[in-house]
Write an enzyme that holds these catalytic residues in place. Structure first.
Site, short mmCIF file in Angstrom:
data_model
loop_
_atom_site.label_atom_id
_atom_site.label_comp_id
_atom_site.label_asym_id
_atom_site.label_seq_id
_atom_site.Cartn_x
_atom_site.Cartn_y
_atom_site.Cartn_z
N ASP A 285 0.83 -1.20 0.00
CA ASP A 285 0.00 0.00 0.00
C ASP A 285 0.87 1.26 0.00
OD1 ASP A 285 -2.60 1.36 0.45
OD2 ASP A 285 -1.63 1.97 2.32
N GLU B 234 1.30 -0.80 -5.16
CA GLU B 234 0.32 0.25 -5.40
C GLU B 234 1.10 1.55 -5.56
OE1 GLU B 234 -3.31 2.98 -3.77
OE2 GLU B 234 -1.64 2.45 -2.50
C1 GLC Z 1 -4.12 3.45 -0.43
C2 GLC Z 1 -5.45 2.76 -0.25
C3 GLC Z 1 -6.47 3.75 0.24
C4 GLC Z 1 -6.00 4.37 1.52
C5 GLC Z 1 -4.60 4.96 1.35
C6 GLC Z 1 -3.99 5.33 2.65
O1 GLC Z 1 -4.14 4.37 -1.46
O2 GLC Z 1 -5.84 2.16 -1.46
O3 GLC Z 1 -7.72 3.14 0.42
O4 GLC Z 1 -6.88 5.37 1.94
O5 GLC Z 1 -3.72 4.03 0.76
O6 GLC Z 1 -3.61 4.17 3.36
#
Ligand code: GLC
Length: 610
Positions: free
Chosen positions: A212, A254
């Site tokens: 993440d 991500e």
């Molecule tokens: C990522 C997740 C999102 C979250 C963010 C902060 O982008 O997909 O849902 O709010 O991280 O952790």
């Protein structure tokens, strides 16, 4: 021609399962409530593995499930070594993993690596003084002026990446909500602590992680604080550990960025196995509204070749807003105008809607987009409920609009939970168009013409065409700009299609009596540790995919001269078309039509209707 995957790969089913896997992103909280307390749980997810196996997915991605005050859907972790009590216990998690593995389904976890909740004991200690043992576990500063180049992600909610802490009398750094302080990766103790977290979940049996918010781990003066060399060095270390001790497990980045920046997260094949292809997603939505292939072909042409052993992860929707960060200002205005006509549909820098309402409930358009998702280079990631064309609730706050309970049946609470309605973590949809009375698993299982059956059939087809996962792509020239046509080609493993006893998807859902079994049913490839006898032989496969991005029927003349002599056999019906010659190949497509053809050597064609 854009080669998105390397041509000289030696396919190894045990290590490279992710290259042609179909992922399914699931919100434990919203899937199924086994103990009737109003919140989905691990036991509930486990109880629905039959369904997921029947659907034909290869890997589950669990959204965060650790203890959390739940101010950001669990992305605000307060204990990295446990399960949120609403979801169950570590023991139940292990049971889920074992059960999934028995069915040939892998499971990856969301690893919230960049920050914690401000309720995490590490932060409580860190903020308590400037001298405590964890004083440097987070990023503190006397003023809020440092790193002005770093953008604020949630611009609609946060004004700065710094927040004043009254206890410590200093500012702390956060790239997301102010209740999510960033960990300080310049502190070796933090790095070691996160490695411990990684080992803990891998030892429990997870098959990898979605990393993440991984671009933001470090901060450096004069930079945007994204994609820094230090971050890549950290990922390489992580990858080394995986390769050394947990071979076959994967890292999925991500990293929301342009293709060239994101491709850096593959390293030289020594960082992440998979990266989400963020810029492709809004361009799919743009292409179908503009009825023009350019947005897609342009981003594909900007997509660098992958290092060996890597893969893109591609998606239409997920648990976040449909992010419009990776488009120009003009394109963003256009997409907002087309897809967020009501300002309440906007969330952060994107649109908080699900797939079906975005498409005005147009099934043909949904099929077209899924056909693209399943045939473009990359491993497709489905979002729970989208296999039913579930709707959203734009009146719920933040991204809860797309996180409502899974709709299992027309019964109370959509079959999600037997708790009182008022006790549910979010209200299920009850509107006449997308509510659980109209859209649910039970009804769609009973109806062979449902979207659920359609998508399951497409996953079956995709499984029989492994080149869609790992093959090269040749974009075809054609004069009609509303048509996107490409050939996926390459050597694929000639694995046995028969699964060992008891593995493979059940032909029928146990709970429903009359689900027809398609003759084209192809059993899943089962991970090697579960006994799949993958043969080492390879064979050449070429699949032509043609998509009509327009609402109206379109003619198309394709330059297929390079494939002359082969015969297109339409994949769904196994109908053989006229052989390809040197002249342009003519086809006609219905509104939003799509066709997949196996390009077979003449001797392989089954019949010759021409
Ligand atoms: C990522 C997740 C999102 C979250 C963010 C902060 O982008 O997909 O849902 O709010 O991280 O952790």
């Amino acid at each position: 021609m854009t080669a998105l995957v390397p041509s000289d790969r030696s396919y190894d089913p045990s290590d490279r399962w992710f290259q042609d896997a179909v992922f399914y992103e699931v919100l434990v909280r919203g899937f199924y409530d086994a103990n009737d307390d109003g919140t989905g749980d691990l036991a509930g997810l486990r109880a629905k593995l039959d369904y997921l196996q029947w659907l034909g997915i290869d890997c589950l991605w669990l959204l965060p499930f650790c203890p959390s005050p739940m101010r950001d859907g669990g992305y605000d972790v307060s204990d990295f070594f446990n399960v949120h009590p609403d979801y169950g216990t570590l023991g139940e998690l292990v049971g889920l993993l074992e059960d999934a593995h028995r069915r040939g389904i892998r499971v990856i976890a969301d690893l919230v690596i960049n920050h914690t909740s401000d309720q995490h004991p590490w932060f409580a200690e860190s903020r308590s003084s400037r001298t405590n043992p964890k004083a440097d576990w987070y990023v503190w500063n006397d003023d809020d002026q440092r790193w002005p180049e770093a953008r604020v992600v949630f611009t609609d909610v946060e004004r700065s990446n710094w927040t004043w802490d009254d206890v410590r009398q200093q500012y702390y750094w956060h790239r997301f909500y102010s209740h999510q302080p960033d960990l300080n990766y310049d502190n070796p103790e933090v790095v070691e602590a996160m490695f411990e977290v990684v080992r803990f979940w891998l030892d429990l049996g997870f098959d990898g992680f979605r990393l993440d918010a991984v671009p933001y781990l470090y901060q450096r003066d004069g930079t945007s604080g994204e994609h820094l060399p230090e971050t890549h060095a950290f990922i390489r270390r992580l990858r080394k550990q995986l390769d050394a001790e947990y071979s076959g497990r994967v890292l999925l980045a991500e990293a929301n960025g342009w293709p060239a920046d994101v491709a850096d997260y593959f390293g030289d094949g020594d960082e992440c196995h998979l990266c989400f292809h963020f810029p492709l997603m809004p361009r799919l939505f743009m292409a179908v509204r503009r009825e023009h292939r350019f947005p897609i072909t342009e981003i594909l042409s900007q997509t660098p070749e992958l290092p060996d052993g890597c893969q893109w992860a591609i998606f239409l929707r997920n648990h976040d807003e449909l992010t419009l960060e990776q488009v120009t200002d003009e394109e963003r205005d256009y997409l907002f105008a087309e897809y967020a006509k009501d300002p309440r549909m906007k969330r952060h820098m994107g649109i908080g809607r699900r797939l079906a309402p975005l498409l005005d409930g147009d099934r043909r358009l949904a099929e077209l987009l899924y056909s693209l998702l399943l045939s473009l280079p990359g491993s497709p990631v489905l979002y729970y409920g989208d296999e039913l064309l579930m709707g959203d609730n734009i009146y719920l706050g933040d991204r809860d609009s797309v996180r409502t309970p899974m709709q299992w049946s027309p019964d109370r609470n959509g079959g999600f939970s037997r708790a009182d309605f008022a006790q549910l973590y979010l209200p299920p949809l009850m509107d006449p168009v997308y509510g659980f009375g109209a859209v649910n698993v039970e009804a769609q299982l009973r109806n062979p013409g449902s979207f659920l059956h359609w998508i399951r059939g497409m996953l079956v087809q995709r499984r029989s065409l492994p080149v869609l996962g790992i093959g090269n792509i040749e974009l075809l020239d054609c004069p009609n700009p509303a048509v996107l046509a490409f050939v996926r080609w390459g050597e694929v493993a000639d694995v046995s299609l028969a699964a060992p006893d008891g593995l493979g998807p059940p032909a029928v859902m146990p709970t429903v009596a009359a689900v027809p079994v398609e003759p084209a049913d192809v059993a899943r490839t089962v991970p090697a540790e579960h006994g799949a006898p993958g043969a080492a032989r390879t064979r050449f496969q070429a699949v032509l995919c043609v998509h009509n991005l327009s609402r109206f029927a379109q003619p198309v003349q394709l330059d297929l001269a390079g494939w002359a002599g082969r015969r297109p056999v339409e994949v769904l019906g196994r109908v053989s078309f006229a052989p390809i010659g040197p002249e342009p190949y003519s086809l006609a497509l219905g509104p939003h039509g799509y066709l997949w053809f196996d390009l077979v050597e003449p001797a392989w064609a089954e019949s010759d209707p021409s």
